[in-house]
Design an enzyme around this catalytic site. Structure first.
Site: not given
Ligand SMILES: NC(=O)c1ccc[n+]([C@@H]2O[C@H](COP(=O)([O-])OP(=O)(O)OC[C@H]3O[C@@H](n4cnc5c(N)ncnc54)[C@H](O)[C@@H]3O)[C@@H](O)[C@H]2O)c1
Ligand SMILES: Nc1ncnc2c1ncn2[C@@H]1O[C@H](COP(=O)(O)OP(=O)(O)OP(=O)(O)O)[C@@H](O)[C@H]1O
Length: 526
Positions: A290-291
């Site tokens: 999702d990130g």
């Molecule tokens: N306490 C919490 O649950 C918490 C705290 C901080 C940030 N976040 C979420 O993390 C997001 C950033 O994601 P990231 O991947 O860059 O950070 P990250 O790598 O810390 O991952 C955050 C987790 O949130 C999940 N996630 C992100 N968007 C989602 C959605 N729309 N629906 C369900 N799950 C979702 C991702 O799959 C990941 O497992 C923020 O927008 C925020 O919503 C959650």
């Molecule tokens: N193209 C990109 N350049 C820089 N940062 C990125 C890019 N794609 C993803 N990231 C950052 O890398 C982090 C991990 O990405 P992502 O959430 O897609 O992977 P994941 O953590 O393995 O998956 P999940 O969120 O399902 O657990 C996120 O914080 C996201 O903002």
């Protein structure tokens, strides 16, 4: 003793009565301030002849003078606060009119796709614009045709030729469409009866009107499996589909380190080139979780090409496609039609108190999940005054506040106790983080409102804003965040269709309401 009592009494007068005198944070200042000031002065006049010989009474009169001074200060504060409020109102109105103007601009740029076939094309080619117009079709589906014709003022000289973006149309079904009366109006009124058409964009379908030619691939960094897949996918898309391919500069370097035969892959050098990507790219593919979808969406500060998200992360709420079957998936998507989820974004501006006399605000941020205002490293409660279209909502005292889209409802907002909402429901979730009040429940506001969150001048500490969990910025006392629905949604391709994908993700991703089924061999109703 009595003077001691009186002094304490004065003190309690200050803290007790002052409660009714002091500005009420919700409703503004009480008018009783000036009355009480007068009362104190009268008391002073009455008491002064007797005080000359009594030290304690002198002390008492000093205390009363101090109270009178404080009350005068409070009255001055009230005047200042009123001026302050008027200034915020003025800027808020400006903000709103700017948004409306922007939306008008967007609309006035719209021309039907069909015009691309007529002689006015030449003119259009000289000035790249998006052309869109609503059509109604005969089979009960609403449609929007879109077409973008552009001149590649481009960043790759080899690519510096006229290029046409693939055009597509969007259509969606609506049960009420069989009834003509409901065709255009959401609410109709006939013979004293009010009825509503089904207004939600139920299932949106994207059909290509010309073949997609250019794809952008965005990948999660530092992942070997993603790197391996991107090499394979780029090769296949070029060899089998003859597509132009854009990747991030980092990925281009990785591809070239694999083989120099990847020199056909295009990239960009600066932010200006990124801002032009939407005019070139027909389809955006993400490889990650999702990130990565959030990252890809954040690159587009305006319109976003349709996204095909492949799951290579742990959770994948927005990534329904399996990377193992990427060829079959992309074959189907390049051919169309595709079911899509139209995900709304929020646009956020920070308005600094320091820059209160300048209209210009900081760069607008667009979020797909949420904007969070929290206490950051401060150990104090946040104190955030929240307004919705100028009406006072509440004062958030706790760890902070999340303003979330419905797509973001399954992310941070969910963890803070917000409801899960289908991503195509338009609305803004107003979810407190650890509120220090038992009665503070999350709200869902309609999509057309503007929310303003302000750090009051008397706040003990500053607050911190973050956008989709990134780009943290500090809000000092007097600063505000203004947030409304952005005019540029993010369309993500569905594996099946929007509702099916949403339910699958809450079942598979969160194990929602998973419980062993009760056996039948217990007590039975008679
Ligand atoms: N306490 C919490 O649950 C918490 C705290 C901080 C940030 N976040 C979420 O993390 C997001 C950033 O994601 P990231 O991947 O860059 O950070 P990250 O790598 O810390 O991952 C955050 C987790 O949130 C999940 N996630 C992100 N968007 C989602 C959605 N729309 N629906 C369900 N799950 C979702 C991702 O799959 C990941 O497992 C923020 O927008 C925020 O919503 C959650
Ligand atoms: N193209 C990109 N350049 C820089 N940062 C990125 C890019 N794609 C993803 N990231 C950052 O890398 C982090 C991990 O990405 P992502 O959430 O897609 O992977 P994941 O953590 O393995 O998956 P999940 O969120 O399902 O657990 C996120 O914080 C996201 O903002």
């Amino acid at each position: 003793m009595s003077s001691t009592f009186k002094l304490n009494n004065t003190d309690s007068f200050g803290n007790g009565d002052a409660k009714s005198l002091c500005p009420n944070p919700v409703n503004g200042f009480s008018d009783s301030i000036s009355l009480s000031e007068k009362a104190v002065q009268e008391l002073l006049i009455q008491q002064s002849p007797m005080q000359a010989t009594d030290d304690h009474l002198i002390e008492f009169s000093e205390a009363l003078r101090t109270v009178a001074k404080a009350l005068r200060g409070a009255a001055e504060g009230k005047a200042l606060a009123q001026a302050e409020a008027a200034e915020w109102k003025r800027r808020y109105e400006l903000e709103r009119s700017k948004n409306v103007e922007l939306q008008h601009k967007e609309l006035s740029n719209g021309v039907c796709a069909n015009e691309s076939k007529n002689p006015r094309m030449e003119h259009i080619v000289k000035s790249p614009r998006l052309h869109a117009q609503e059509n109604s079709s005969t089979n009960g589906m609403e449609r929007i045709c879109s077409h973008e014709v552009l001149q590649d003022g481009g960043f790759n000289s080899s690519n510096n030729k006229l290029k046409r973006k693939a055009s597509f149309k969007l259509s969606w079904g609506c049960k009420g469409m069989a009834n003509d009366q409901h065709k255009k109006e959401i609410v109709s009124f006939e013979r004293g009866n009010i009825s509503t058409a089904e207004r939600s964009s139920k299932q949106i379908s994207l059909t290509w009107e010309s073949d997609p030619q250019t794809v952008l691939i965005i990948t999660k960094p530092n992942s070997t499996s993603v790197r391996v897949l991107s090499v394979d996918m780029v090769r296949w898309l070029r060899a089998q589909k003859g597509l132009n391919i854009y990747v991030e500069p980092r990925v281009k370097a990785e591809l070239l380190s694999e083989s120099s035969s990847f020199n056909f892959v295009q990239t960009w050098e600066d932010d200006k080139e990124i801002s032009l990507l939407h005019t070139k790219v027909d389809l955006l593919i993400t490889l990650g979780g999702d990130g990565t979808v959030l990252w890809a969406a954040s690159m587009f500060k305006g319109p976003v090409p349709p996204i095909v998200p492949f799951s290579m992360g742990s959770l994948g709420f927005m990534t329904p496609f399996h990377s193992e079957q990427y060829r079959e998936c992309l074959e189907a998507i390049l051919k169309g039609p595709i079911s899509i989820t139209l995900r709304h974004r929020l646009q956020c501006h920070i308005i600094r108190d320091k820059a209160r006399h300048e209209y210009e605000t900081e760069e607008t941020m667009l979020v797909l999940n949420e904007v969070t205002i929290d206490r950051g490293i401060s150990s104090y409660l946040t104190n955030l005054e929240c307004y919705c279209d100028n009406s006072f909502v509440t004062c958030v005292q706790g760890d902070g506040l999340i303003l979330s889209t419905t797509s973001g409802s399954t992310a941070y907002s969910l963890a803070a106790g917000g409801s899960m909402v289908h991503p195509q429901v338009p609305g803004i979730l107003f979810t407190p983080i650890c509120p220090h009040s038992l009665s503070f429940r999350p709200l869902i506001l309609p999509e057309h409102v503007t929310v303003r969150v302000q750090v009051p001048f008397n706040s003990r500490s500053s607050a911190w804003v973050s956008f989709d969990g990134k780009d943290r910025k500090q809000l000092e006392a007097g600063d505000a965040l203004v947030c409304s629905m952005a005019p540029w949604p993010v369309s993500t391709a569905c594996q099946v269709e929007s509702t099916n994908d949403f339910l699958r993700s809450i079942h598979d991703g969160l194990h929602w309401n998973l419980r062993k089924t009760q056996s039948a061999d217990g007590p039975q109703d008679a």
